[in-house]
Design a protein around this motif. Structure first.
Motif: not given
Length: 394
Positions: A197-205
């Motif tokens: 999330v800190e790296a910028g990912c906004k969709y985690i499956h």
């Protein structure tokens, strides 16, 4: 950080994660396991495969990208390769005896209790698990370095599957019970997600194929034989999945439920044949699952009669999206737009079309040694999904 302002509620075509790997990469993994391909050589092939795949996904118009899971031998490596503490041999990648046996047109029985990789087989712990490498963060950063213009999602195997593939009965000197083990798993995976999330990912499956065990009598009987209560296991698993994603504001979480992605090849015709690990319909657990999960997107397997009817969709809360896995990864036959639209119409009897999306029923690979569809068939299936979504949702 391409995903910060994306609205994933409007994502009508999804994908589960793994894509058909290039044959050169598959062979390199085999050679690497025996020391005949170096780490650097394998990484170079991984980099090229991911770059080529990202380019192709953007070219055909996929609205969500993955790295194809080309940096994993198996989809469960997202966790097993990230931690220390499992009892596995040093040469585990060279082992083959644990792999499932082809059983065309029928259920596949995996060899859980043979020596093999953690999570793929039921390995005990020799020490408390510790995070050694944030596998999913490395994967995400490698894709972002390619500067994609489309949002990227990353998949992580969930606590339920990890707990089902843990030999707790042989690990009590380390973990007194499953509750203690799952607490460590959730804590470790929350570290991994926080980095992502800190790296910028906004969709985690979150991959959670183990939940279908709670509607499969064979699987539940195995739990009972180990001294486990399936009902308690299910309640614990739901809590663990929710604890995993708690507090990550602004992030969309998807949860994928399926009956296994095993496939084989007909020895007479050479055609790809469907296999599966579990049986039973969502009906028996749908109300408890769908109303309890806090994940915003539920990715559900609906490519065969084994899934049952769409009736369980009536339990999907109004704030969630049901992603219907209508396109199979287990047959070379290309679905048609008309057939997919008919299936969507059937599902609409139980929930509004505005709260639906469509996808393949599972990943196109899941394991490098799994029988694969031809790569061109995979892209044709995605093309049908995209064109169908355009006609249904605009």
């Amino acid at each position: 950080m391409t995903q910060q302002t994306h609205n994933f509620d409007k994502l009508r075509v999804d994908q589960v994660g793994s894509l058909v790997p290039p044959e050169e990469l598959k062979q390199a993994y085999r050679e690497h396991a025996h020391g005949r391909v170096s780490d650097a050589q394998l990484k170079a092939l991984q980099d090229k495969a991911v770059s080529d795949s990202i380019h192709k996904q953007q070219e055909i118009g996929l609205p969500i990208l993955t790295d194809g899971e080309f940096r994993r031998r198996n989809f469960q490596d997202s966790f097993s390769r990230a931690v220390s503490g499992y009892d596995v041999p040093e040469n585990v990648d060279a082992l083959t005896e644990y792999r499932e046996v082809a059983n065309p047109f029928a259920r596949t029985e995996q060899k859980f209790d043979l020596v093999g990789p953690a999570v793929r087989t039921r390995r005990p712990a020799t020490s408390r698990l510790k995070l050694q490498r944030n596998v999913i963060l490395d994967e995400y950063n490698a894709v972002e370095a390619l500067k994609p213009t489309t949002p990227v999602k990353i998949s992580l195997i969930g606590p339920d599957r990890i707990s089902q593939r843990f030999a707790w009965e042989k690990s009590q000197a380390v973990y007194p019970d499953l509750d203690a083990f799952i607490a460590d798993v959730v804590a470790i995976e929350r570290q991994m997600i926080a980095g992502l999330v800190e790296a910028g990912c906004k969709y985690i499956h979150i991959d959670a194929p183990g939940f279908t065990a709670y509607m499969d009598e064979v699987s539940m009987e195995r739990m009972r034989a180990r001294g486990e209560d399936p009902k308690k296991n299910l309640e614990r698993a739901i809590k663990a999945e929710n604890d995993l994603i708690e507090g990550f504001d602004g992030v969309t979480f998807g949860l994928h439920l399926c009956r296994g992605n095993s496939r084989s090849v007909d020895p007479k015709t050479g055609e790809l044949l469907a296999q599966w690990h579990r049986e039973g319909h969502y009906d028996t657990i749908a109300e408890q699952l769908f109303t309890s999960f806090k994940h915003q997107r539920l990715l559900l397997e609906y490519d065969s009669p084994r899934a049952g009817s769409f009736a369980p969709l009536r339990f999907v809360p109004k704030d969630k999206i049901a992603v219907l896995g209508l396109v199979t990864t287990k047959s070379n036959e290309i679905e048609t737009k008309d057939a997919l639209k008919r299936r969507i119409d059937e599902a609409a009897a139980y929930m509004p079309v505005e709260r639906m999306a469509i996808s393949p029923q599972c990943g196109f690979s899941s394991d490098l040694e799994l029988a694969q569809l031809p790569e061109d068939v995979q892209w044709k299936k995605f093309d049908v999904l995209i064109k169908t979504a355009d006609e249904v949702w605009g």
